[in-house]
Scaffold this motif. Structure first.
Motif, PDB file in Angstrom:
ATOM      1  N   ILE A   9       0.839  -1.198   0.000  1.00  0.00           N
ATOM      2  CA  ILE A   9       0.000   0.000   0.000  1.00  0.00           C
ATOM      3  C   ILE A   9       0.872   1.245   0.000  1.00  0.00           C
ATOM      4  O   ILE A   9       1.767   1.385   0.833  1.00  0.00           O
ATOM      5  CB  ILE A   9      -0.917   0.032   1.242  1.00  0.00           C
ATOM      6  CG1 ILE A   9      -1.812  -1.208   1.277  1.00  0.00           C
ATOM      7  CG2 ILE A   9      -1.762   1.295   1.251  1.00  0.00           C
ATOM      8  CD1 ILE A   9      -2.646  -1.319   2.537  1.00  0.00           C
ATOM      9  N   LEU A  10       0.630   2.128  -0.941  1.00  0.00           N
ATOM     10  CA  LEU A  10       1.260   3.440  -0.933  1.00  0.00           C
ATOM     11  C   LEU A  10       0.411   4.361  -0.070  1.00  0.00           C
ATOM     12  O   LEU A  10      -0.751   4.638  -0.389  1.00  0.00           O
ATOM     13  CB  LEU A  10       1.372   4.006  -2.350  1.00  0.00           C
ATOM     14  CG  LEU A  10       1.812   5.469  -2.445  1.00  0.00           C
ATOM     15  CD1 LEU A  10       3.204   5.642  -1.844  1.00  0.00           C
ATOM     16  CD2 LEU A  10       1.792   5.954  -3.887  1.00  0.00           C
ATOM     17  N   ALA A  14       0.532  14.960   2.559  1.00  0.00           N
ATOM     18  CA  ALA A  14       1.436  16.104   2.491  1.00  0.00           C
ATOM     19  C   ALA A  14       2.337  16.185   3.708  1.00  0.00           C
ATOM     20  O   ALA A  14       3.394  16.811   3.671  1.00  0.00           O
ATOM     21  CB  ALA A  14       0.619  17.398   2.370  1.00  0.00           C
ATOM     22  N   TYR A  15       1.955  15.520   4.784  1.00  0.00           N
ATOM     23  CA  TYR A  15       2.560  15.782   6.087  1.00  0.00           C
ATOM     24  C   TYR A  15       3.661  14.792   6.454  1.00  0.00           C
ATOM     25  O   TYR A  15       3.448  13.579   6.420  1.00  0.00           O
ATOM     26  CB  TYR A  15       1.478  15.761   7.168  1.00  0.00           C
ATOM     27  CG  TYR A  15       0.317  16.677   6.846  1.00  0.00           C
ATOM     28  CD1 TYR A  15       0.367  18.024   7.173  1.00  0.00           C
ATOM     29  CD2 TYR A  15      -0.804  16.199   6.177  1.00  0.00           C
ATOM     30  CE1 TYR A  15      -0.683  18.873   6.861  1.00  0.00           C
ATOM     31  CE2 TYR A  15      -1.859  17.038   5.853  1.00  0.00           C
ATOM     32  CZ  TYR A  15      -1.796  18.372   6.201  1.00  0.00           C
ATOM     33  OH  TYR A  15      -2.835  19.206   5.879  1.00  0.00           O
ATOM     34  N   VAL A  26      -0.650   7.066  10.141  1.00  0.00           N
ATOM     35  CA  VAL A  26      -0.058   6.306   9.036  1.00  0.00           C
ATOM     36  C   VAL A  26       1.305   5.729   9.409  1.00  0.00           C
ATOM     37  O   VAL A  26       1.474   4.514   9.507  1.00  0.00           O
ATOM     38  CB  VAL A  26       0.059   7.171   7.762  1.00  0.00           C
ATOM     39  CG1 VAL A  26       0.550   6.309   6.589  1.00  0.00           C
ATOM     40  CG2 VAL A  26      -1.272   7.837   7.407  1.00  0.00           C
ATOM     41  N   ALA A  27       2.290   6.600   9.625  1.00  0.00           N
ATOM     42  CA  ALA A  27       3.672   6.139   9.773  1.00  0.00           C
ATOM     43  C   ALA A  27       3.847   5.141  10.911  1.00  0.00           C
ATOM     44  O   ALA A  27       4.547   4.127  10.764  1.00  0.00           O
ATOM     45  CB  ALA A  27       4.599   7.340   9.968  1.00  0.00           C
ATOM     46  N   ARG A  43       4.848   7.669   2.416  1.00  0.00           N
ATOM     47  CA  ARG A  43       5.659   8.613   1.650  1.00  0.00           C
ATOM     48  C   ARG A  43       5.017   9.996   1.678  1.00  0.00           C
ATOM     49  O   ARG A  43       4.148  10.312   0.845  1.00  0.00           O
ATOM     50  CB  ARG A  43       5.812   8.150   0.207  1.00  0.00           C
ATOM     51  CG  ARG A  43       6.542   6.835   0.074  1.00  0.00           C
ATOM     52  CD  ARG A  43       7.034   6.608  -1.331  1.00  0.00           C
ATOM     53  NE  ARG A  43       7.614   5.285  -1.495  1.00  0.00           N
ATOM     54  CZ  ARG A  43       8.223   4.881  -2.605  1.00  0.00           C
ATOM     55  NH1 ARG A  43       8.306   5.692  -3.636  1.00  0.00           N
ATOM     56  NH2 ARG A  43       8.724   3.669  -2.671  1.00  0.00           N
ATOM     57  N   PRO A  44       5.420  10.851   2.600  1.00  0.00           N
ATOM     58  CA  PRO A  44       4.903  12.215   2.606  1.00  0.00           C
ATOM     59  C   PRO A  44       5.443  12.987   1.408  1.00  0.00           C
ATOM     60  O   PRO A  44       6.574  12.746   0.963  1.00  0.00           O
ATOM     61  CB  PRO A  44       5.447  12.785   3.919  1.00  0.00           C
ATOM     62  CG  PRO A  44       6.676  11.982   4.202  1.00  0.00           C
ATOM     63  CD  PRO A  44       6.395  10.603   3.676  1.00  0.00           C
ATOM     64  N   THR A  45       4.645  13.882   0.874  1.00  0.00           N
ATOM     65  CA  THR A  45       5.101  14.659  -0.275  1.00  0.00           C
ATOM     66  C   THR A  45       5.946  15.856   0.134  1.00  0.00           C
ATOM     67  O   THR A  45       6.613  16.457  -0.700  1.00  0.00           O
ATOM     68  CB  THR A  45       3.907  15.144  -1.121  1.00  0.00           C
ATOM     69  OG1 THR A  45       3.019  15.911  -0.294  1.00  0.00           O
ATOM     70  CG2 THR A  45       3.144  13.961  -1.694  1.00  0.00           C
ATOM     71  N   LEU A  46       5.912  16.210   1.411  1.00  0.00           N
ATOM     72  CA  LEU A  46       6.751  17.285   1.930  1.00  0.00           C
ATOM     73  C   LEU A  46       7.754  16.724   2.930  1.00  0.00           C
ATOM     74  O   LEU A  46       7.404  15.866   3.740  1.00  0.00           O
ATOM     75  CB  LEU A  46       5.901  18.356   2.625  1.00  0.00           C
ATOM     76  CG  LEU A  46       4.980  19.202   1.747  1.00  0.00           C
ATOM     77  CD1 LEU A  46       4.071  20.052   2.622  1.00  0.00           C
ATOM     78  CD2 LEU A  46       5.793  20.088   0.811  1.00  0.00           C
ATOM     79  N   SER A  47       8.968  17.213   2.889  1.00  0.00           N
ATOM     80  CA  SER A  47       9.951  16.838   3.896  1.00  0.00           C
ATOM     81  C   SER A  47       9.675  17.629   5.171  1.00  0.00           C
ATOM     82  O   SER A  47       8.912  18.598   5.177  1.00  0.00           O
ATOM     83  CB  SER A  47      11.362  17.156   3.398  1.00  0.00           C
ATOM     84  OG  SER A  47      11.542  18.575   3.300  1.00  0.00           O
TER      85      SER A  47
END
Length: 360
Positions: A9-10, A14-15, A26-27, A43-47
């Motif tokens: 699952i991906l 954003a977070y 999630v994490a 996989r957050p889209t923002l670091s």
């Protein structure tokens, strides 16, 4: 599960991990789901640095660059995953076909985003963020909506085809316990963010009155700033590494909330954190906060007078604090831990099957 390939699952949002919502919903589930045949790729889209910039006072140009970087990250093709999960928002700004995504297997929701953000700092950006519109689009497109509480679930059901409740969880095994002892000055604690520290405003006069003649209870505010500068209040910066120790330093945790639909959508994470550390809590009887403190597990207060009565009771009673702390630690272990809910979440994901399609 030996010999069976895990369901991949991906999980995208954003977070980064420094944002409590994504970390908790999630994490943190990754190792627990692995035991049940689910390979969750968070996989957050923002670091963390990009997210810090967006919540700071840097120039609009630097913020725009961070948002665009997140967008580029989101559109990378990942055809090897079986299912696509989005938590809250995939990006902080909409991008047609990407956020909200055109195809979505599961959508996780732990705030009433369908109402739009109530934070004053975000009001001028509502036209750009469009949280309510994008949330509703995700609710409609997802094959499964995972809601953090029954209030969110009931509203999600107005748009979604299938809604299930998975409460927000904690991992008590990684949280040190508070050592309850008699203390001349009791430590009251609150943990949150700058935008939510406004919820403390109604109880600050109560704390001032309690400490009018001598210092009896200091208030430690972690992660926010009330603007009050008095000997009885201390403001500390939040960090992921120091959070467990900070929680374990509290004698009593507080969670005041306003009587609003946004507050009813909250999932009670602060209270669960306090309970995990064996710390008794006082909360407003709003939404999940009222449910968690029900049946004698905590104290509730809706008026300044009730807040003072509840605070005085726990300030004066180290034995009561210890007894309540032991009971609530057991409560979260049994009912609000990842160990308790990971098997059910895994079954929900498995019920969706896996098509190994590129979900975009």
């Amino acid at each position: 599960m030996e010999g069976t390939a895990p369901l991949r699952i991906l999980g995208q949002t954003a977070y980064p991990r420094t944002a409590a919502s994504a970390r908790v919903r999630v994490a943190n589930y990754v190792p627990f789901l692995r035991e049940h045949g689910i390979a969750l790729d968070y996989r957050p889209t923002l670091s963390a640095e990009q997210y810090r910039l967006l919540t700071s006072e840097v120039s609009p140009a630097r913020k725009a660059a961070a948002v665009m970087s997140g967008a580029r990250h989101a559109v990378l093709r990942r055809p090897s995953h079986d299912l696509f999960l989005v938590h809250r928002l995939r990006l902080l700004s909409p991008l047609p076909g990407v956020d909200p995504p055109l195809r979505l297997d599961a959508y996780d929701l732990d705030d009433a985003l369908f109402l739009g953000s109530p934070a004053e700092a975000n009001l001028r950006f509502q036209w750009a963020k469009q949280e309510a519109r994008r949330c509703i689009a995700c609710l409609r497109r997802a094959r499964l909506v995972i809601a953090g509480n029954s209030f969110l679930a009931s509203h999600a059901a107005e748009h979604a085809r299938r809604v299930e409740v998975i409460p927000t969880c904690v991992n008590p095994a990684r949280q040190p316990l508070h050592d309850h002892r008699a203390a001349e000055v009791v430590t009251l604690g609150w943990i949150g963010s700058h935008t939510t520290s406004v919820y403390l405003k109604p109880i600050l006069p109560v704390l001032a009155a309690i400490n009018a003649n001598r210092l009896r209870a200091r208030m430690v505010v972690v992660g926010g700033d009330t603007g009050v500068r008095e000997p009885w209040i201390e403001h500390r910066a939040w960090s992921l590494e120091e959070e467990p120790a900070m929680l374990a330093s509290f004698d009593v945790g507080v969670m005041p909330l306003p009587e609003t639909d946004w507050a009813r959508g909250k999932c009670g994470y602060k209270i669960l954190q306090y309970f995990s550390a064996g710390v008794p809590a006082i909360a407003s009887p709003v939404g999940v906060a009222g449910e968690l403190t029900a049946d004698g597990r905590g104290l509730t207060a809706a008026t300044p007078g009730q807040w003072r009565t509840a605070l005085e009771q726990l300030i004066a009673g180290p034995g009561e604090r210890r007894e309540r702390g032991e009971a609530v630690r057991t409560f979260v272990e049994r009912h609000y831990s990842y160990q308790r809910w990971a098997p059910e979440l895994a079954e929900l994901f498995k019920s969706l099957g896996g098509s190994r399609l590129d979900r975009g």
